[in-house]
Design an enzyme around this catalytic site. Structure first.
Site, PDB file in Angstrom:
ATOM      1  N   THR A  41       0.845  -1.203   0.000  1.00  0.00           N
ATOM      2  CA  THR A  41       0.000   0.000   0.000  1.00  0.00           C
ATOM      3  C   THR A  41       0.876   1.247   0.000  1.00  0.00           C
ATOM      4  OG1 THR A  41      -1.678  -1.226   1.241  1.00  0.00           O
ATOM      5  CG2 THR A  41      -1.927   1.163   1.152  1.00  0.00           C
ATOM      6  N   ASP A 221      -4.414  -3.037  -7.106  1.00  0.00           N
ATOM      7  CA  ASP A 221      -4.004  -3.692  -5.859  1.00  0.00           C
ATOM      8  C   ASP A 221      -4.550  -5.120  -5.840  1.00  0.00           C
ATOM      9  OD1 ASP A 221      -2.991  -4.011  -3.308  1.00  0.00           O
ATOM     10  OD2 ASP A 221      -4.666  -3.009  -2.323  1.00  0.00           O
ATOM     11  N   GLU A 222      -3.880  -6.028  -5.121  1.00  0.00           N
ATOM     12  CA  GLU A 222      -4.321  -7.428  -4.994  1.00  0.00           C
ATOM     13  C   GLU A 222      -4.586  -8.033  -6.372  1.00  0.00           C
ATOM     14  OE1 GLU A 222      -3.921  -8.729  -2.253  1.00  0.00           O
ATOM     15  OE2 GLU A 222      -4.544  -7.475  -0.579  1.00  0.00           O
ATOM     16  N   GLN A 256      -0.520 -15.498  -2.324  1.00  0.00           N
ATOM     17  CA  GLN A 256      -1.708 -15.146  -1.541  1.00  0.00           C
ATOM     18  C   GLN A 256      -2.988 -15.212  -2.369  1.00  0.00           C
ATOM     19  OE1 GLN A 256      -1.248 -12.034   1.650  1.00  0.00           O
ATOM     20  NE2 GLN A 256       0.570 -11.511   0.472  1.00  0.00           N
ATOM     21  N   ARG A 650      -0.276 -13.422   8.943  1.00  0.00           N
ATOM     22  CA  ARG A 650      -1.056 -12.392   9.648  1.00  0.00           C
ATOM     23  C   ARG A 650      -0.375 -12.041  10.972  1.00  0.00           C
ATOM     24  NH1 ARG A 650      -2.357 -10.402   5.870  1.00  0.00           N
ATOM     25  NH2 ARG A 650      -1.082 -11.999   4.917  1.00  0.00           N
TER      26      ARG A 650
END
Length: 718
Positions: A41, A221-222, A256, A650
């Site tokens: 980010t 993003d992603e 991911q 995480r």
């Protein structure tokens, strides 16, 4: 456009070399492989600043994310870095960009600007009608199948041609009827917000050139979560340039990719270097989130998966505490151990080498594969008086009372929205029965009109009594009046006053009291309604940015304008203000989040990895030979392994992984085995199995001894 960073550039401060390279590369297409916790980010927001500094107008920069929450965070961070110019940058989800395109240019496809966006329940209802069934489960199955076809870019005719069996042929036939109804209702579903803009770009050259001209640089993003339709849409948006100078930056991580079940495909990563041979690939491998012990476990787990772009995460935060493996007899025992671990960490003293020991409830998360696993942990936390929240629980917008209000708003914005019409005319009840509405429905279908349009048809009097017709037309006139007033009502105070008067007019508070057995439940629902109205009013007053990304300025708006964006908002983010509670969450819902202390629970064969086939959760089931012989099985296992990797990454400071020797399967208890992923973590052999209860007992004994010593010293001093 120069690519050399200026000394004053915000992009040149506090970034590592790989991040700097990603921020400053502007000559052509760029893929940034951003490992977990590697500051993606930060890279995107700094690149926005760098593009503006290099002379690109902010309004020609689009940063596309996957959730409203991510878009809001990115907009906030860009504002903090760049200042006022960030307000002009288009920061939104793929779906919000689709809405923007369709509202502006959907007319060439016969879509009016105030079309409605249907939610999941509306879609289920229409599919039940289209398929002639009352069974919601059947309709949901059709919904799932149709969504998959739309994500792959197929219409009903193409789906029928490719159908492999009778159930798919039936679903394709229902899809054709469903598409007809959506056209009649001037409505779209969430899949249409991607597939229709794609058709707009594919089939209308003037529209395509307009949007290509508006998009000076697109940041996605992603990227690993994109589906086939989203990739085609991206290609067309950047297609105004030769492939070698296509202006986009895709930021993602193939390790991911965990949303294959909803259409996300790693093929999009595979295709990028093929479709854009000049693609610059930059890897971000330094992790700023986790200790080395946690990252070692993550790297080891993901190791067996085939790699599109190999990378290895590393951390400079030190080795940290070893990853713990906790075994338990059953789910209740596992929950007790998780609670004991929280209590023992909170009772700890001193500071960690990397700063303070995190001991607030908000610093803990319990993550699991499936929603049903939360129950024993909820019970154990309640018993220990530990506050918690279940992430991914019921959305504020899913509550019946909020859906009632939204139906009225949707009807004001688009009177052809039949599902909204039916909900509004019956909630609260206004003496118009199902028989009258049924007759109106038959009439509307016969003349291929919406229900609202049919209210004022001169022929309707031939099929309805004067009384029924009068009631319907009175409702129609009332909706028209509300729509006119909502269009004129601007600003927070005016919007709030309007909504309060309208709710009083329709007797909504009385409706809640009459509908609920408990006055307490009715009062809670009414409080939700008032909170929702306050929130809507704030958006009219420009006090809340439009989280859907449809507008990026904080100007006052009419209540009707705000009503038109309502279906894109899935949650009221203001409700989530930093509660000091333990988080319970599925692994899928936890993606993109982080906590100092994480417990991965239920890590058994058959649960994580999730049941791969009928024998997968039995001892010896789904062996490696079986996997290699079955490509589909191998693909699913790889996605489950990525899910485990997401769970591990995480954690910032400590990670415990627990499994049970027996687990519930239906009403039975069955023997369970630790997940193969625990062995794949290849934890240090010196790591001991942990019993948090023993640790807690030892801490309590230590505290008791210290207290006794202090008391003895005080007595001696006297």
């Amino acid at each position: 456009m120069s690519s050399a960073p200026s000394p004053a550039s915000p992009a040149s401060h506090g970034l590592n070399l790989a991040q700097l390279e990603a921020v400053n590369y502007m000559q052509g297409p760029c893929l940034v492989l951003a490992g977990a916790g590697s500051g993606k980010t930060r890279v995107i927001t700094h690149k926005i600043g760098r593009l503006i500094q290099a002379g690109l107008e902010p309004k020609r920069i689009a940063a596309i994310t996957f959730t409203n929450k991510a878009a809001a965070e990115m907009r906030e961070r860009a504002g903090g870095l760049i200042g006022k110019a960030a307000k002009e940058v288009v920061v939104c989800t793929f779906h919000a960009l689709g809405v923007r395109m369709l509202r502006q240019d959907g007319g060439v496809m016969g879509l009016k600007p105030q079309f409605s966006i249907l939610d999941t329940d509306d879609v289920t209802g229409i599919l039940k009608d289209a398929g002639g069934t009352t069974d919601a489960a059947t309709a949901r199955q059709w919904q799932w199948t149709i969504s998959g076809w739309k994500s792959a870019g197929l219409n009903a005719a193409q789906a029928l041609a490719l159908a492999e069996d009778d159930s798919q042929r039936i679903a394709a036939t229902v899809m054709a009827r469903y598409e007809e109804r959506l056209t009649a209702y001037q409505s779209v579903d969430f899949d249409d917000l991607i597939s229709l803009p794609l058709k707009l770009l594919q089939n209308h050259e003037q529209v395509r050139q307009k949007w290509q001209g508006q998009m000076g640089h697109i940041l996605v993003d992603e990227y690993q979560d994109t589906n086939a339709t989203q990739y085609e849409m991206l290609k067309l948006l950047v297609g105004g340039n030769p492939a070698a100078s296509a202006r986009f930056t895709a930021v993602g991580d193939d390790d991911q990719s965990i949303y294959g079940w909803r259409g996300a495909t790693l093929d999009n990563l595979r295709k990028l270097p093929v479709d854009f041979p000049a693609l610059k690939v930059i890897k971000l491998e330094q992790n700023y989130r986790s200790t080395s012990a946690i990252l070692d476990a993550a790297n080891n787990v993901i190791g067996p998966n085939p790699k599109l772009f190999p990378k290895t995460l590393f951390s400079e935060l030190g080795q940290g505490e070893p990853v713990r493996v906790v075994d338990a007899d059953n789910e209740e025992h596992e929950a007790e151990r998780a609670v004991a671990r929280i209590q023992s960490i909170r009772a700890g003293t001193g500071t960690a080498p990397n700063g303070p020991q995190f001991r607030e409830f908000r610093d803990f998360a319990i993550l699991y594969r499936a929603n049903h696993q939360a129950k024993p942990f909820e019970k154990a936390l309640r018993k220990a008086n530990i506050p918690y929240k279940v992430s991914g629980g019921q959305s504020f917008f899913d509550r019946a009372e909020i859906r009632d209000l939204c139906a009225w708003f949707r009807l004001w914005a688009n009177s052809d929205d039949d599902p909204a019409f039916l909900r509004a005319i019956t909630t609260p009840k206004r003496g118009i029965g199902h028989q009258t509405l049924g007759t109106l429905g038959v009439f509307a279908a016969q003349y291929k009109q919406s229900l609202f349009e049919s209210l004022f048809s001169s022929s309707l009097a031939s099929v309805l009594s004067a009384r029924a017709l009068g009631s319907l037309q009175e409702f129609g006139r009332y909706v028209n009046e509300l729509e006119y007033r909502a269009r004129q009502t601007e600003g927070a105070e005016a919007a709030k006053a309007f909504m309060q008067e309208w709710l009083k007019d329709i007797g909504y508070e009385k409706h809640l009291l009459d509908s609920e057995d408990s006055d307490k439940v009715a009062a809670a629902k009414w409080a939700n309604v008032l909170e929702f109205c306050d929130w809507m009013a704030q958006r009219c007053g420009g006090e809340i940015d439009d989280a859907a990304g449809v507008s990026t300025t904080r100007e006052t708006k009419s209540l009707l304008e705000v009503a038109q964006t309502i279906a894109l908002l899935s949650t009221i983010s203001e409700r989530e203000k930093d509660q000091n509670v333990v988080t319970l969450s599925t692994l899928h819902a936890a993606k993109g989040l982080e906590w100092p202390h994480v417990m991965l629970v239920g890590v058994t064969e058959g649960m994580l990895p999730f049941k791969l086939d009928d024998g997968a959760d039995k001892p010896g089931g789904a062996t490696r030979d079986h996997e290699s012989a079955n490509d589909d099985l191998a693909q699913r296992l790889q996605e489950e392994r990525r899910l485990m990797y997401v769970g591990i990454t995480r954690a910032q400071r400590s990670l415990a992984v627990s499994w049970t020797r027996r687990r519930k399967k239906g009403r039975e208890m069955v023997a369970a085995l630790p997940s193969r992923f625990i062995a794949e973590m290849a934890l240090d052999k010196a790591t001991v199995k942990e019993d948090p209860r023993e640790k807690l007992r030892a801490l309590r004994a230590e505290f008791a001894q210290k207290a006794a010593s202090a008391a003895a010293a005080a007595a001696q001093a006297r």
